[in-house]
Write an enzyme that holds these catalytic residues in place. Structure first.
Site, PDB file in Angstrom:
ATOM      1  N   LYS A   1       1.142  -1.372  -0.105  1.00 65.96           N
ATOM      2  CA  LYS A   1       0.006  -0.044  -0.041  1.00 65.96           C
ATOM      3  C   LYS A   1       1.041   1.540  -0.422  1.00 65.96           C
ATOM      4  CE  LYS A   1      -2.061   2.336   3.116  1.00 65.96           C
ATOM      5  NZ  LYS A   1      -1.767   3.518   2.508  1.00 65.96           N
TER       6      LYS A   1
ATOM      7  N   GLY B   1       7.109   5.024   8.475  1.00 69.99           N
ATOM      8  CA  GLY B   1       5.952   7.063   8.366  1.00 69.99           C
ATOM      9  C   GLY B   1       6.184   6.718   9.480  1.00 69.99           C
TER      10      GLY B   1
ATOM     11  N   THR C   1       5.349   7.510  13.954  1.00 74.35           N
ATOM     12  CA  THR C   1       5.698   6.456  15.071  1.00 74.35           C
ATOM     13  C   THR C   1       3.998   6.091  15.643  1.00 74.35           C
ATOM     14  OG1 THR C   1       8.400   7.911  15.261  1.00 74.35           O
ATOM     15  CG2 THR C   1       7.047   6.505  17.168  1.00 74.35           C
TER      16      THR C   1
ATOM     17  N   THR D   1       1.721   5.703  13.699  1.00 71.52           N
ATOM     18  CA  THR D   1       1.582   4.711  13.386  1.00 71.52           C
ATOM     19  C   THR D   1       1.696   3.258  13.431  1.00 71.52           C
ATOM     20  OG1 THR D   1       0.993   6.481  11.929  1.00 71.52           O
ATOM     21  CG2 THR D   1       0.086   3.764  11.021  1.00 71.52           C
TER      22      THR D   1
ATOM     23  N   GLU E   1       9.817   1.218   9.852  1.00 72.92           N
ATOM     24  CA  GLU E   1      11.483   3.080  10.234  1.00 72.92           C
ATOM     25  C   GLU E   1      10.684   3.999  10.421  1.00 72.92           C
ATOM     26  OE1 GLU E   1      13.220   5.553   8.860  1.00 72.92           O
ATOM     27  OE2 GLU E   1      12.663   5.413   6.900  1.00 72.92           O
TER      28      GLU E   1
ATOM     29  N   CYS F   1      13.008  11.804   6.388  1.00 71.75           N
ATOM     30  CA  CYS F   1      13.253  11.018   7.645  1.00 71.75           C
ATOM     31  C   CYS F   1      14.627  11.673   8.735  1.00 71.75           C
ATOM     32  CB  CYS F   1      12.746   9.780   7.430  1.00 71.75           C
ATOM     33  SG  CYS F   1      14.027   8.798   7.180  1.00 71.75           S
TER      34      CYS F   1
ATOM     35  N   GLU G   1       9.085  15.730  16.588  1.00 75.46           N
ATOM     36  CA  GLU G   1       9.263  15.633  15.056  1.00 75.46           C
ATOM     37  C   GLU G   1       8.493  16.845  13.552  1.00 75.46           C
ATOM     38  OE1 GLU G   1       8.755  12.211  12.866  1.00 75.46           O
ATOM     39  OE2 GLU G   1      10.438  12.538  11.380  1.00 75.46           O
TER      40      GLU G   1
HETATM   41  O1  TXE Z   1       2.259   9.488   8.626  1.00 76.63           O
HETATM   42  P1  TXE Z   1       1.724   7.690   8.068  1.00 76.63           P
HETATM   43  P2  TXE Z   1       1.363  10.544   8.400  1.00 76.63           P
HETATM   44  C1  TXE Z   1       6.111  11.330  10.266  1.00 76.63           C
HETATM   45  C2  TXE Z   1       6.416  12.794   9.601  1.00 76.63           C
HETATM   46  C3  TXE Z   1       4.475  13.228   9.222  1.00 76.63           C
HETATM   47  C4  TXE Z   1       3.914  12.230  10.377  1.00 76.63           C
HETATM   48  C5  TXE Z   1       2.172  11.556  10.187  1.00 76.63           C
HETATM   49  O2  TXE Z   1       6.065  13.274  11.353  1.00 76.63           O
HETATM   50  O3  TXE Z   1       4.558  14.320   9.756  1.00 76.63           O
HETATM   51  O4  TXE Z   1       4.750  11.217  10.990  1.00 76.63           O
HETATM   52  O5  TXE Z   1       2.448  11.725   8.730  1.00 76.63           O
HETATM   53  C6  TXE Z   1      -0.570   4.484   6.448  1.00 76.63           C
HETATM   54  N1  TXE Z   1      -2.527   0.687  10.018  1.00 76.63           N
HETATM   55  N2  TXE Z   1       6.481  10.771   8.819  1.00 76.63           N
HETATM   56  O6  TXE Z   1       0.258  10.704   8.910  1.00 76.63           O
HETATM   57  O7  TXE Z   1      -0.270   8.368   8.887  1.00 76.63           O
HETATM   58  C7  TXE Z   1      -1.021   5.521   5.732  1.00 76.63           C
HETATM   59  O8  TXE Z   1      -2.082   4.944   4.988  1.00 76.63           O
HETATM   60  C8  TXE Z   1      -1.770   0.514   9.015  1.00 76.63           C
HETATM   61  C9  TXE Z   1       7.628  10.258   9.156  1.00 76.63           C
HETATM   62  O9  TXE Z   1       1.195  10.880   6.870  1.00 76.63           O
HETATM   63  O10 TXE Z   1       2.165   7.463   9.101  1.00 76.63           O
HETATM   64  C10 TXE Z   1       0.730   6.154   4.831  1.00 76.63           C
HETATM   65  O11 TXE Z   1       0.642   4.720   3.619  1.00 76.63           O
HETATM   66  N3  TXE Z   1      -0.999   1.800   8.269  1.00 76.63           N
HETATM   67  C11 TXE Z   1       8.087   8.946   7.737  1.00 76.63           C
HETATM   68  C12 TXE Z   1       1.434   5.600   6.141  1.00 76.63           C
HETATM   69  O12 TXE Z   1       1.105   4.274   6.978  1.00 76.63           O
HETATM   70  C13 TXE Z   1      -1.367   2.860   8.572  1.00 76.63           C
HETATM   71  C14 TXE Z   1       7.194   9.320   6.512  1.00 76.63           C
HETATM   72  C15 TXE Z   1       2.885   6.405   6.819  1.00 76.63           C
HETATM   73  O13 TXE Z   1       1.348   7.148   6.941  1.00 76.63           O
HETATM   74  C16 TXE Z   1      -2.347   3.165   9.705  1.00 76.63           C
HETATM   75  C17 TXE Z   1       5.638   9.994   6.903  1.00 76.63           C
HETATM   76  C18 TXE Z   1      -3.202   2.007  10.172  1.00 76.63           C
HETATM   77  N4  TXE Z   1      -4.027   2.076  11.343  1.00 76.63           N
HETATM   78  C19 TXE Z   1       5.633  10.488   8.068  1.00 76.63           C
HETATM   79  N5  TXE Z   1      -2.480   4.476   8.881  1.00 76.63           N
HETATM   80  C20 TXE Z   1       9.409   8.547   7.992  1.00 76.63           C
HETATM   81  N6  TXE Z   1      10.227   8.270   8.778  1.00 76.63           N
HETATM   82  O14 TXE Z   1      10.044   8.671   6.643  1.00 76.63           O
HETATM   83  C21 TXE Z   1      -2.712   5.452   8.298  1.00 76.63           C
HETATM   84  N7  TXE Z   1      -1.186   3.941   7.802  1.00 76.63           N
END
Ligand code: TXE
Length: 485
Positions: free
Chosen positions: A173, A226, A228, A230, A248, A282, A384
């Site tokens: 996904k 994604g 932390t 999540t 990660e 990140c 972050e």
């Molecule tokens: O990320 P999400 P978001 C950090 C950064 C950002 C914050 C939130 O600080 O502001 O995270 O970003 C999927 N079960 N990073 O909300 O939601 C979602 O659809 C399973 C750091 O956009 O974590 C997407 O495909 N999956 C980072 C993926 O998780 C779920 C990069 C990441 O989205 C889910 C991005 C669930 N319950 C954000 N909820 C890095 N470390 O590189 C969401 N997703």
């Protein structure tokens, strides 16, 4: 308007529920395509297709799997311009960045793991006079890959490629915020002759598709990049099911600049490590610590460079920063700038939204922002932000800077600037991070372990670490007969 489709069992299809959501171009703030709002029914169909495909894919000679993956890499390369434009439009990043970094790296990910698998060997442990252990590594079966929006195809393929190379079938996904290049990848896989069901790409929201992948009992492992929060949710569901987990997560990386550094190199690289991809990597160094003797000189030179950095629409060849990824993300970043003022910080550069003209007037642009005068313990220095916002802080001793650098819940990467070799090693040894760059930033060798400590994640990606993750070892012991018998 383009309608993105799911890629399930080798075909591009609508979601079962026929629901679609809007996909927004952040550079204009306008809807430009529709993406499937899939749910667990689609995940179920994909898992069934994957299970069926596993027998063939996992037993196929690895040279043949490798050839198919190399074909995918070739097709992405052939269609480079289409991928580059799609990535930049979907994410808001300058087209120059998508061309130099994102898409070439997606090609490298496929090439790297397609060939790494040919050199992947298992261990054997000989016990003198007793027998031999040999360890075989088998693919897990069906695995789940969930990726974010900041480096869309780059991070998506970073997971999918090792999973496929190791012989797994994948239900993947991409982020619902940046789905377009994953859609283009589906087409490349079809054209490359990827057998049906081996890779399935399902579009939709995290709480629907991501959650269904995480909970599915037939999915043996989850590789996630994604936020932390999540990551915590995913771990709370998947860990009790004893799934393998690679997470990660976020970072709040220190960039430590000693007075004996090569000033010009530290300065120009710090500009990149602060604001590349609008600070949405990140690995960006969002907390800059500068040793007191050069603090004022560095501050002035840095602010002068930042003031000259152009924020513009992604196709502007002079754009150094493009749009941030979404309206809500822009609002989150701006709220941290407000918080910085409340916490006593001084904005030295930026600090505001940028309003472009014409068709880009509703886009989500933020000026690169430098803040000083904040305590290392305040929220802006601990949480972050994931945008073009950095803080600068002076320090007097190595002990003090390490204490501040290590004070957050995160531990992804760190950068150290000094010409003193002994000091560089000493600091690198104790800074709490999974990845350390000395006198450089973001130099990547795909063989090296990639990941963080503390709240930055669990496990490592990259090289054989990723192939270990996507395989299960089985140790077999065979006893030797008694000598002479
Ligand atoms: O990320 P999400 P978001 C950090 C950064 C950002 C914050 C939130 O600080 O502001 O995270 O970003 C999927 N079960 N990073 O909300 O939601 C979602 O659809 C399973 C750091 O956009 O974590 C997407 O495909 N999956 C980072 C993926 O998780 C779920 C990069 C990441 O989205 C889910 C991005 C669930 N319950 C954000 N909820 C890095 N470390 O590189 C969401 N997703």
């Amino acid at each position: 308007m383009i309608k993105i489709k799911n890629y399930i069992n080798g075909e591009l299809i609508d979601p079962k529920n026929q629901h679609y959501i809007d996909n927004i171009d952040p550079s204009r703030g306008k809807v430009y395509s529709q993406i499937p709002s899939s749910d667990k029914e689609d995940v179920e169909i994909a898992v069934k297709a994957s299970e069926k495909a596993f027998e063939t894919w996992s037993n196929m000679p690895k040279e043949q799997r490798s050839d198919i993956m190399l074909k995918v890499a070739d097709l992405i390369e052939e269609r480079m311009d289409e991928f580059v434009i799609a990535e930049s439009l979907d994410n808001g990043k300058p087209i120059s960045l998508a061309k130099a970094v994102d898409i070439p790296r997606a090609v490298s990910n496929f090439k790297f793991f397609a060939t790494a698998i040919l050199h992947y060997a298992s261990e054997s442990h000989y016990m003198e006079g007793v027998g031999v252990n040999y360890t075989v590594r088998k693919p897990l079966g069906v695995v789940g890959c969930i990726s974010p929006w900041n480096l869309p195809l780059y991070l998506f393929t970073w997971k999918i490629a090792p999973a496929l190379a190791a012989g797994n079938c994948v239900v993947a996904k991409p982020s619902e915020i940046t789905p377009m290049t994953a859609f283009l990848l589906s087409k490349a896989c079809i054209d490359a002759g990827m057998p049906k069901g081996v890779l399935n790409i399902i579009h939709g929201l995290g709480q629907n598709v991501g959650d269904a992948i995480t909970r599915h009992p037939k999915i043996k492992a989850i590789s996630f990049t994604g936020g932390t929060q999540t990551g915590k949710t995913i771990a709370s569901i998947a860990a009790p099911m004893f799934k393998k987990l690679s997470l990660e997560l976020g970072g709040k990386n220190p960039n430590i600049i000693f007075a004996d550094c090569d000033f010009d190199k530290a300065l120009s690289t710090t500009l990149r490590s602060s604001f590349a991809n609008q600070g949405q990597i990140c690995l960006c160094g969002s907390r800059i610590f500068i040793e007191r003797p050069i603090y004022d000189k560095f501050k002035q030179a840095f602010v002068a460079k930042v003031n000259k950095t152009k924020v513009s629409y992604p196709t502007d060849p002079d754009a150094r920063l493009g749009a941030v990824v979404s309206k809500s993300h822009m609002e989150k970043i701006l709220s941290y700038i407000d918080l910085a003022k409340e916490e006593g910080g001084t904005i030295l550069s930026g600090g505001t939204q940028v309003f472009l003209e014409g068709e880009y007037e509703d886009g989500y642009y933020i000026r690169p922002t430098v803040i000083e005068g904040l305590d290392y313990k305040c929220r802006v220095n601990q949480e972050e932000i994931f945008g073009p916002v950095v803080t600068i802080t002076p320090f007097d001793t190595e002990e003090e800077v390490l204490m501040m650098a290590n004070s957050t819940q995160y531990g992804l990467s760190a950068t150290i600037w000094t010409e003193n070799l002994t000091k560089a090693h000493r600091v690198a040894d104790v800074v709490q991070a999974g990845i350390v760059w000395i006198n450089s930033w973001l130099v990547r060798d795909l063989r090296t372990p990639f990941g963080g400590v503390k709240a930055s994640g669990v496990g490592r990606e990259g090289g054989f670490e990723a192939l270990h993750f996507f395989t299960e070892p089985k140790n077999i012991f065979i006893k030797m007969g008694e000598r002479g018998h």
